[in-house]
Write a protein that holds these residues in place. Sequence first.
Motif, mmCIF file in Angstrom:
data_model
loop_
_atom_site.group_PDB
_atom_site.id
_atom_site.type_symbol
_atom_site.label_atom_id
_atom_site.label_comp_id
_atom_site.label_asym_id
_atom_site.label_seq_id
_atom_site.Cartn_x
_atom_site.Cartn_y
_atom_site.Cartn_z
ATOM 1 N N VAL A 1 34.745 31.711 34.452
ATOM 2 C CA VAL A 1 35.414 32.839 35.106
ATOM 3 C C VAL A 1 36.528 32.259 35.982
ATOM 4 O O VAL A 1 36.272 31.369 36.800
ATOM 5 N N PRO A 2 37.766 32.718 35.817
ATOM 6 C CA PRO A 2 38.857 32.195 36.642
ATOM 7 C C PRO A 2 38.583 32.416 38.129
ATOM 8 O O PRO A 2 38.334 33.540 38.570
ATOM 9 N N ALA A 3 38.636 31.342 38.904
ATOM 10 C CA ALA A 3 38.298 31.401 40.330
ATOM 11 C C ALA A 3 39.182 32.382 41.096
ATOM 12 O O ALA A 3 38.721 33.013 42.054
ATOM 13 N N GLU A 4 40.422 32.540 40.676
ATOM 14 C CA GLU A 4 41.329 33.427 41.417
ATOM 15 C C GLU A 4 40.886 34.897 41.360
ATOM 16 O O GLU A 4 41.269 35.697 42.211
ATOM 17 N N LEU A 5 40.070 35.254 40.383
ATOM 18 C CA LEU A 5 39.587 36.638 40.303
ATOM 19 C C LEU A 5 38.772 37.029 41.530
ATOM 20 O O LEU A 5 38.799 38.185 41.953
ATOM 21 N N PHE A 6 38.048 36.076 42.102
ATOM 22 C CA PHE A 6 37.194 36.402 43.243
ATOM 23 C C PHE A 6 38.009 36.794 44.466
ATOM 24 O O PHE A 6 37.567 37.629 45.248
ATOM 25 N N THR A 7 39.195 36.226 44.610
ATOM 26 C CA THR A 7 40.038 36.599 45.755
ATOM 27 C C THR A 7 40.906 37.819 45.450
ATOM 28 O O THR A 7 41.249 38.564 46.359
ATOM 29 N N THR A 8 41.231 38.038 44.170
ATOM 30 C CA THR A 8 42.110 39.172 43.847
ATOM 31 C C THR A 8 41.345 40.470 43.621
ATOM 32 O O THR A 8 41.775 41.516 44.102
ATOM 33 N N VAL A 9 40.220 40.425 42.887
ATOM 34 C CA VAL A 9 39.485 41.660 42.574
ATOM 35 C C VAL A 9 38.037 41.641 43.027
ATOM 36 O O VAL A 9 37.381 42.677 43.054
ATOM 37 N N ARG B 1 35.448 44.796 37.051
ATOM 38 C CA ARG B 1 35.593 44.800 35.595
ATOM 39 C C ARG B 1 36.049 43.426 35.105
ATOM 40 O O ARG B 1 35.512 42.888 34.145
ATOM 41 N N GLU B 2 37.059 42.885 35.772
ATOM 42 C CA GLU B 2 37.633 41.625 35.315
ATOM 43 C C GLU B 2 36.606 40.495 35.307
ATOM 44 O O GLU B 2 36.566 39.688 34.371
ATOM 45 N N VAL B 3 35.779 40.437 36.344
ATOM 46 C CA VAL B 3 34.791 39.352 36.431
ATOM 47 C C VAL B 3 33.693 39.527 35.384
ATOM 48 O O VAL B 3 33.345 38.570 34.686
ATOM 49 N N VAL B 4 33.146 40.733 35.220
ATOM 50 C CA VAL B 4 32.071 40.876 34.216
ATOM 51 C C VAL B 4 32.601 40.682 32.802
ATOM 52 O O VAL B 4 31.893 40.137 31.948
ATOM 53 N N GLU B 5 33.837 41.083 32.558
ATOM 54 C CA GLU B 5 34.402 40.844 31.228
ATOM 55 C C GLU B 5 34.591 39.347 30.988
ATOM 56 O O GLU B 5 34.325 38.847 29.891
ATOM 57 N N ALA B 6 35.017 38.608 32.009
ATOM 58 C CA ALA B 6 35.127 37.150 31.869
ATOM 59 C C ALA B 6 33.751 36.514 31.713
ATOM 60 O O ALA B 6 33.578 35.564 30.933
ATOM 61 N N MET B 7 32.758 37.030 32.430
ATOM 62 C CA MET B 7 31.390 36.511 32.303
ATOM 63 C C MET B 7 30.857 36.710 30.887
ATOM 64 O O MET B 7 30.245 35.810 30.302
ATOM 65 N N GLY C 1 27.417 45.687 50.967
ATOM 66 C CA GLY C 1 28.316 46.724 50.476
ATOM 67 C C GLY C 1 29.542 46.876 51.358
ATOM 68 O O GLY C 1 29.617 46.326 52.449
ATOM 69 N N SER C 2 30.512 47.611 50.847
ATOM 70 C CA SER C 2 31.736 47.908 51.586
ATOM 71 C C SER C 2 32.124 49.346 51.238
ATOM 72 O O SER C 2 31.557 49.936 50.315
ATOM 73 N N PRO C 3 33.097 49.915 51.941
ATOM 74 C CA PRO C 3 33.514 51.282 51.595
ATOM 75 C C PRO C 3 33.971 51.415 50.139
ATOM 76 O O PRO C 3 33.689 52.410 49.485
ATOM 77 N N SER C 4 34.646 50.387 49.615
ATOM 78 C CA SER C 4 35.120 50.478 48.230
ATOM 79 C C SER C 4 34.057 50.077 47.208
ATOM 80 O O SER C 4 34.142 50.473 46.044
ATOM 81 N N LYS C 5 33.064 49.288 47.648
ATOM 82 C CA LYS C 5 31.971 48.857 46.763
ATOM 83 C C LYS C 5 30.660 48.976 47.524
ATOM 84 O O LYS C 5 30.084 47.986 47.973
#
Length: 166
Positions: free
Chosen positions: A65-73, A78-84, A109-113
């Motif tokens: 999984v591209p490491a930059e995904l964790f900081t961007t999304v 979706r992007e992380v599970v699809e890469a997984m 959790g957070s307001p968006s997740k």
Amino acid sequence: MKEITQLAAELGRRMQVLNAHVTTAESCTGGGIAEAITRIPGSSAWFEAGYVTYSNRQKTQQLNVPAELFTTVGAVSREVVEAMVRGAQDKSQARFAVAVSGVAGPDGGSPSKPVGTVWLAWGVGERVFSEEQHFAGNRDEVRRQTVKAALEGLLRHAAGEISNQG
């Protein structure tokens, strides 16, 4: 538990009809999907591998999984599970795969997740399907509902492949 075992047994029947293998890439379920599958006698004929990649570092190291995904999304995306799911298929050579990442709670959790937010992805050959779910309940309930949804999705996609065969 009984319902999940029945879903896993049906998955085994469908994988055998298709002469196919399945793999799992799990975060919030901590191996629960693989455990349900391996409850089924004879699952070694159709279950290839289970990857429990709880940390972001392991998602990158084990599943590419591209490491930059964790900081961007973020990990729950979706992007992380699809890469997984792609990484699990690439590593195991399984035709079918499922990946899950979510916020099981009670915190994190957070307001968006919010707690109960789970992303699931299924790989079938070259195709990837993903969806976001919002499960209610405590940590155990969110994890159990995620395992159930993961297996149901595998069954749905296997049924589609069976109907395409003829």
